[in-house]
Design an enzyme around this catalytic site. Structure first.
Site, PDB file in Angstrom:
ATOM      1  N   HIS A 133      29.185  -9.550  81.973  1.00  0.00           N
ATOM      2  CA  HIS A 133      30.507  -9.491  81.658  1.00  0.00           C
ATOM      3  C   HIS A 133      30.155  -8.167  80.530  1.00  0.00           C
ATOM      4  CE1 HIS A 133      31.972 -13.500  82.984  1.00  0.00           C
ATOM      5  NE2 HIS A 133      32.641 -12.728  82.991  1.00  0.00           N
ATOM      6  N   ARG A 136      42.615 -20.807  84.169  1.00  0.00           N
ATOM      7  CA  ARG A 136      43.392 -21.981  83.217  1.00  0.00           C
ATOM      8  C   ARG A 136      44.743 -20.887  83.101  1.00  0.00           C
ATOM      9  NH1 ARG A 136      43.613 -19.234  78.630  1.00  0.00           N
ATOM     10  NH2 ARG A 136      41.444 -17.823  79.254  1.00  0.00           N
ATOM     11  N   CYS A 179      36.257 -14.476  88.391  1.00  0.00           N
ATOM     12  CA  CYS A 179      34.301 -12.884  87.507  1.00  0.00           C
ATOM     13  C   CYS A 179      33.720 -14.144  88.250  1.00  0.00           C
ATOM     14  CB  CYS A 179      33.964 -12.961  86.326  1.00  0.00           C
ATOM     15  SG  CYS A 179      35.110 -11.406  86.022  1.00  0.00           S
ATOM     16  N   GLU A 236      24.654 -12.739  83.939  1.00  0.00           N
ATOM     17  CA  GLU A 236      24.760 -13.417  84.255  1.00  0.00           C
ATOM     18  C   GLU A 236      23.258 -14.417  84.273  1.00  0.00           C
ATOM     19  OE1 GLU A 236      27.331 -15.222  82.875  1.00  0.00           O
ATOM     20  OE2 GLU A 236      28.890 -13.980  81.992  1.00  0.00           O
TER      21      GLU A 236
END
Length: 217
Positions: A169, A93, A146, A83
């Site tokens: 990830h 969500r 995360c 990342e």
């Protein structure tokens, strides 16, 4: 504690409908290892917004790491994703493991909109690809726990001189992907190999490579 400088390496508990999280399965295998002259200290973080932030801060105070690297599951991704950035927003969500589901809330009130990783992400990428491991630079860590942990790591690093931080990830394990048609996966052994190599580069490199690894969309 060892006199070696330390790496704090974190993984997560399972979430959603999973009974395993490949991040912790990989991270725990590196606990106590010496990589690039640094001693690895692995910690399990809950997949909970508030608790992960608190437990991470406690771990940083205890370990006093030179490098922070968070690792998280990204089902659907086919590569080790380094990342580039974490953003100051929680937009869930699904609920976390404590039932919290924040929407459009700041992680750190008044904090910067985003932090960029200060690890040598392009050098890490180059090393992973050279070893035949599928890898990429990712420009979004999502907006779930995360990203939350990635942002907190970089926020903590910004307040500690010399501390560097980042997040990766990883894909599903094959046993997880077997339940989803056409879902990509990566073996646990390859994930551990990739994390080890990425940490070796991070431990010895402060200047990054100049390598085009952006995206067109």
């Amino acid at each position: 504690m060892s006199k070696h400088p330390r790496i704090l390496l974190t993984g997560f508990t399972p979430f959603g409908n999973e009974d395993i999280n490949p991040s912790w399965e990989a991270v725990r295998q590196l606990d106590g290892k010496t990589i690039g002259g640094h001693r690895v200290v692995s910690r399990l973080l809950p997949t909970v917004f508030a608790d992960s932030q608190r437990e991470l801060a406690l771990a940083v105070d205890e370990v006093q790491p030179a490098i922070l690297l968070g690792v998280g599951q990204a089902g659907g991704r086919s590569r080790l994703s380094i990342e580039r950035v974490a953003i100051n927003v929680q937009d869930a969500r699904i609920a976390d493991n404590a039932g919290a589901q924040p929407v459009d809330e700041a992680i750190v009130a008044g904090g910067p909109a985003a932090y960029f990783s200060n690890l040598p992400i392009k050098a890490m990428l180059k090393a992973l690809l050279a070893e035949g491991l599928p890898a990429e630079v990712s420009n979004t860590a999502g907006t779930f726990v995360c990203n939350h942990v990635a942002y907190v790591m970089l926020h903590l690093a910004a307040g500690h001189r010399g501390m560097r931080a980042g997040f990766m990830h990883i894909p599903y394990l094959p046993s997880q992907a077997a339940r989803f048609p056409q879902a990509p996966s990566m073996s646990g052994a390859d994930v551990v190999r990739g994390l080890t190599l990425a940490l070796e580069v991070a431990a010895i490199r402060h200047e990054d490579e100049r390598l085009g690894a952006g995206t067109l969309d």
